[in-house]
Structures are given as structure tokens and as C-alpha cells.
Design a protein around this motif. Sequence first.
Motif, PDB file in Angstrom:
ATOM      1  N   PHE A 198       0.578  -1.186   0.156  1.00 44.75           N
ATOM      2  CA  PHE A 198      -0.016  -0.013   0.010  1.00 44.75           C
ATOM      3  C   PHE A 198       1.212   1.270   0.190  1.00 44.75           C
ATOM      4  O   PHE A 198       0.530   2.228  -0.797  1.00 44.75           O
ATOM      5  CB  PHE A 198      -0.787   0.081   1.036  1.00 44.75           C
ATOM      6  N   TRP A 199       1.946   1.364   0.959  1.00 48.49           N
ATOM      7  CA  TRP A 199       2.791   2.434   0.878  1.00 48.49           C
ATOM      8  C   TRP A 199       3.587   2.578  -0.440  1.00 48.49           C
ATOM      9  O   TRP A 199       3.754   3.696  -0.965  1.00 48.49           O
ATOM     10  CB  TRP A 199       3.660   2.404   1.983  1.00 48.49           C
ATOM     11  N   GLY A 200       3.822   1.557  -1.212  1.00 50.10           N
ATOM     12  CA  GLY A 200       4.339   1.587  -2.866  1.00 50.10           C
ATOM     13  C   GLY A 200       3.412   2.109  -3.667  1.00 50.10           C
ATOM     14  O   GLY A 200       3.808   2.886  -4.512  1.00 50.10           O
ATOM     15  N   LEU A 201       2.211   1.441  -3.582  1.00 49.15           N
ATOM     16  CA  LEU A 201       0.982   2.191  -4.166  1.00 49.15           C
ATOM     17  C   LEU A 201       0.947   3.709  -4.052  1.00 49.15           C
ATOM     18  O   LEU A 201       0.757   4.517  -5.177  1.00 49.15           O
ATOM     19  CB  LEU A 201      -0.300   1.562  -3.906  1.00 49.15           C
ATOM     20  N   ALA A 202       1.051   4.205  -2.847  1.00 46.78           N
ATOM     21  CA  ALA A 202       1.079   5.610  -2.549  1.00 46.78           C
ATOM     22  C   ALA A 202       2.012   6.329  -3.703  1.00 46.78           C
ATOM     23  O   ALA A 202       1.865   7.407  -3.972  1.00 46.78           O
ATOM     24  CB  ALA A 202       1.077   6.100  -1.159  1.00 46.78           C
ATOM     25  N   MET A 203       3.317   5.884  -3.547  1.00 48.02           N
ATOM     26  CA  MET A 203       4.376   6.347  -4.263  1.00 48.02           C
ATOM     27  C   MET A 203       4.321   6.368  -5.738  1.00 48.02           C
ATOM     28  O   MET A 203       4.855   7.312  -6.665  1.00 48.02           O
ATOM     29  CB  MET A 203       5.816   5.949  -3.916  1.00 48.02           C
ATOM     30  N   VAL A 204       3.720   5.389  -6.262  1.00 43.18           N
ATOM     31  CA  VAL A 204       3.798   5.280  -7.884  1.00 43.18           C
ATOM     32  C   VAL A 204       2.484   5.877  -8.418  1.00 43.18           C
ATOM     33  O   VAL A 204       2.578   5.830  -9.561  1.00 43.18           O
ATOM     34  CB  VAL A 204       3.862   3.894  -8.249  1.00 43.18           C
ATOM     35  N   SER A 205       1.397   5.852  -7.524  1.00 41.55           N
ATOM     36  CA  SER A 205       0.112   6.403  -8.143  1.00 41.55           C
ATOM     37  C   SER A 205      -0.020   7.471  -9.328  1.00 41.55           C
ATOM     38  O   SER A 205      -0.627   7.756 -10.038  1.00 41.55           O
ATOM     39  CB  SER A 205      -0.896   6.465  -7.008  1.00 41.55           C
ATOM     40  N   PRO A 206       0.967   8.866  -8.758  1.00 39.70           N
ATOM     41  CA  PRO A 206       0.842  10.027  -9.392  1.00 39.70           C
ATOM     42  C   PRO A 206       1.384   9.733 -10.966  1.00 39.70           C
ATOM     43  O   PRO A 206       0.696  10.510 -11.800  1.00 39.70           O
ATOM     44  CB  PRO A 206       1.898  10.634  -8.667  1.00 39.70           C
ATOM     45  N   GLU A 207       2.298   8.668 -11.105  1.00 36.59           N
ATOM     46  CA  GLU A 207       2.327   8.394 -12.640  1.00 36.59           C
ATOM     47  C   GLU A 207       1.631   7.105 -13.122  1.00 36.59           C
ATOM     48  O   GLU A 207       1.456   7.269 -14.306  1.00 36.59           O
ATOM     49  CB  GLU A 207       4.240   7.885 -12.810  1.00 36.59           C
ATOM     50  N   ALA A 208       1.405   6.151 -12.424  1.00 39.20           N
ATOM     51  CA  ALA A 208       0.831   5.068 -12.709  1.00 39.20           C
ATOM     52  C   ALA A 208      -0.751   5.356 -13.095  1.00 39.20           C
ATOM     53  O   ALA A 208      -1.315   4.672 -14.154  1.00 39.20           O
ATOM     54  CB  ALA A 208       0.871   4.062 -11.837  1.00 39.20           C
ATOM     55  N   VAL A 209      -1.303   5.922 -12.398  1.00 45.80           N
ATOM     56  CA  VAL A 209      -2.870   6.177 -12.402  1.00 45.80           C
ATOM     57  C   VAL A 209      -3.136   6.965 -13.944  1.00 45.80           C
ATOM     58  O   VAL A 209      -3.969   6.321 -14.581  1.00 45.80           O
ATOM     59  CB  VAL A 209      -3.405   7.084 -11.231  1.00 45.80           C
ATOM     60  N   PRO A 210      -2.705   8.043 -14.269  1.00 47.32           N
ATOM     61  CA  PRO A 210      -2.897   8.510 -15.476  1.00 47.32           C
ATOM     62  C   PRO A 210      -2.691   7.923 -16.571  1.00 47.32           C
ATOM     63  O   PRO A 210      -3.023   7.507 -17.822  1.00 47.32           O
ATOM     64  CB  PRO A 210      -2.216  10.062 -15.535  1.00 47.32           C
TER      65      PRO A 210
END
Length: 478
Positions: free
Chosen positions: A300-312
Motif C-alpha cells: 500500500f505504501w508503494g502504491l501511494a508512491m507510484v500512483s501519481p505516474e501510474a494512474v494517468p
Amino acid sequence: MTGLREKVIRGFMWLSSLTFVGQAITWAITLVVIRLLDPKDYGLMAMATVFIGFLAILNELGLGPAVIQKPDLTEQDLRKANGCVLIINVVLYGVLFLCAPAIAWFFDEPRLVPIIRVLGLNFVLLSGYFLPQSLMAREMDFKTRSIIELLGNLTSSGIVLGLALAGFGVWALVMGPLGMHLFKAIAFNCFKTYRHKPLLSVKGMRSMFVFGGYVSLTRVVWYFYSQADILICGKLFGKNLLGIYAVAMQLVSIPMSKISPLLSQIGFSAFSRIQADLPAVQTNFLRAVHLISLLSFPLFWGLAMVSPEAVPWLLGDKWQSVVVPIQLLSVVMPLRFIDTIFGPVVSGRGRPDVIMWNMVAAIVIMPAAFLLGARWGIIGLCMAWVIAYPILFVFMTYRVLRILQVPPGQFVKAFSMPLAASAVMVIGLAALKWSLTIPVVISVIASVLVGVVLYSATMLVLNRNELVEIRSIFSAGN
């Protein structure tokens, strides 16, 4: 005890491995569907499932767990439980069918009426495989059950994807669960045939209803607290913003929503078997907390870090607004993941009342936090989780540890190293993103690889015996 441990581990390996395979496919399909559909489609579905989900809690009145936990189960018990569940689900569908216009009026959304009435058919289908599914769990036949669950999820995902591609919008989300439950009703009855007629009587079922009653009350209270944010968001912000929040919560909750049922299925059955052996319960409880922490904190903490690039990149620019909610919700998700083991261990010990009162505390604390946070929109709702849930977690943990007679220091020790290693991972990823400017795809892949290396290396430095423990688990599962 060794035989039970190996059986539990084998069950978990079957469930987790097949779940991983299935989820790798369904997650990919989910991302495609999110790109195809609009936030309003997810908003409509979230509105519909608020009330349907509440009634679903009552669809068996806790008789499924009672069938699994009861030591001296008889044929008469099974027939009576089957008859009760059948009547309950038919009544629930009738109630939902009649109340659909009132629910649509509450949200000021007329499209909800047919959606709710079609989704309600799942109640009838659920009653068709209640008993075979419960008997499989009681016998710890997780191999067959996991295969059926996998194929059911794939059936649902295939229906959703096909209808989304055909332009059916929200109806793709509606028909997917219907197809899944129809498949499971057929499959469970084929693999665990129960040919005895339901018995419409409750005589002699007092102990099962008492146990099931606590389980049902716990589920009811839990549901109100867990859906309070959806209810508040839908009422105050409408279907578009609710769709944004619902998708953020769905994406963050995917790992927990798929793995926690495995923990509940296996954990409840296993702890019911060893309920009289307190030292064994304590040891296995702490081991479960540690294993959950090993996965949840870095995930989950890794998800928080990559989401700005991964989500769009994965979902498209129209979902850019889910990034910050995902980051905030990811912070507190590891604690929510850990508390999923509380119910199986305490209920397995025959004390479902403890979990029920924990949920009473939750329904007092969390809705109040959501109402306050809603003043700042969706971000405020997410901050309510970040600030209020840790307080609730401490309260719930204290009560569970007291029943299990586990020292708080041992509990904290069980997840302290994964937490510390994940913090190191976050700091390393932040430094990587600050120092490098690289294309999005490369950034996401690099972040994942660096995160795995940092977390694994830190865990081995903090605890060199960790690898030995993990190897022993996989060896026992072979």
C-alpha cells in the motif's frame, strides 16, 4: 497440531495461488473497464450497492459461520439452516424490490430502480449455494472452493468487459455479479451435492442462532460504518464525485478485498479447530499479523508512491483526480488489513460479541469523522480515514489482545519490522523521484523494482531469520 498447520498452509497456498492468477486477470480487466466507463457509472453502482450490501449481510443470519464453528453439527441442523436461509433470501428480495423507488428518491436518481431490482436477484442465487459453500469451509476443502471462486470471478469479469465494450455502461457492472453468482450456484452444488430437502423449522437451533446473531449484528454494524463514507459522499456530492471516490477506494481496496476473504475462510476454520488451545491461538495469531504486515505495508505504501505516474498512464487523464485520494487511503490501509484477522481468531474462540462491540465503536467514531471531513470534499473524507481510523484501530486491538491474553508489546513487534522497512522504501523512492526525470513507463517500472529491492534488503538486515520462516511456510505447503 502439525497436521492442522500443514492443512491450513496448503489451504492458503491453494487459495492464494489461484487467487493471484485470477486477480492478475481480473485486475487487468478492471483497469480496462475503468477506462471505458465514466465516473457516473461507478457512482450509480455505489449508490445501488449501499442498501443492497446491507441486506446482503442478513442473507444467512450468521448461519454459515455457525455451520462451520458448531462442534456437534447434525443432519437436522443442516436441513433447518438451509430452510431458514432460503426463506430469508426470498423475503429480502421482495423487500428490496418494493423499496427500490424509495432508495432512488433518497439519492434523487430514478435510474436506480431497475438497477436495484436486477441486482436483488443475487439474493435468490446466494441461497442456492449457501450450504455447499459452508460445508466445504467446515471440511477445509479449500482447493475445490478456490477453483470455483476463481472461475466465478473470471466469469464476472468477462461479462463486465464484454458489456462495457458493447457500450452498456453501468449495466456492465450490474450483470457481472449476477453471472458470477449463477455460476457459483451451479458449481458448488455440482462439487458438494446436498440432496436433503430444506426443513422449515427452528426448533433446537438456539445455539446456532445465538452464535449467528452475534456474527450478523457485527456485520450489520460493520457495514454501516464501512459504507458511511459512500452514503455521505453520494448524498452531499452526487454521482460524479462519488464515482471518483468509489474508484479510488476500489483500487486501493483490491488487494485487501481479495486476500482478506482467504484469511477469513481459512482463519475462522483453523481457529475454530484449535479454540481450546490458547497458546496455539496466540502463536498463530501473531504469526498471521506478521505475515499480513509483510505484504500490506510495502504494497500500500508503494502504491501511494507510484500512483501519481501510474494512474494517468493506466486509466487515462479523466481519472487524474483519484490520485490524491488513493495516496491518502493507502497510508491507513495496512492497519485495515491487519484488523481483518481479528474477526476469525476471536470468533473462532467462540467470542463474536467482542468483534460486535468493536464495530459499535467504529460506527460511532468513523461516521462522525466522515461528516466532519466532508466539509472539505473528497479529500476531507480521505483525511477522516487517515486521522480517525488509527484511533479506532488502537481501541479494537486493545480489546482483542485482552481476550487472547497477548501482551501489546508482542503484537507491536509482529508488524514493527515491516513498517520500518516500508518507511525506508518510501524514503528511497522519494529520493529516486526527486533526483531523476524519466518517462512515465520507465518511472513506474523503476519505482516498483527499486521498492522491492529496498524493502527486501531492509527486512533481511532487520531480521535475518525472515527468509528461513518464509521458506518453512512454502515447504509446509508442498
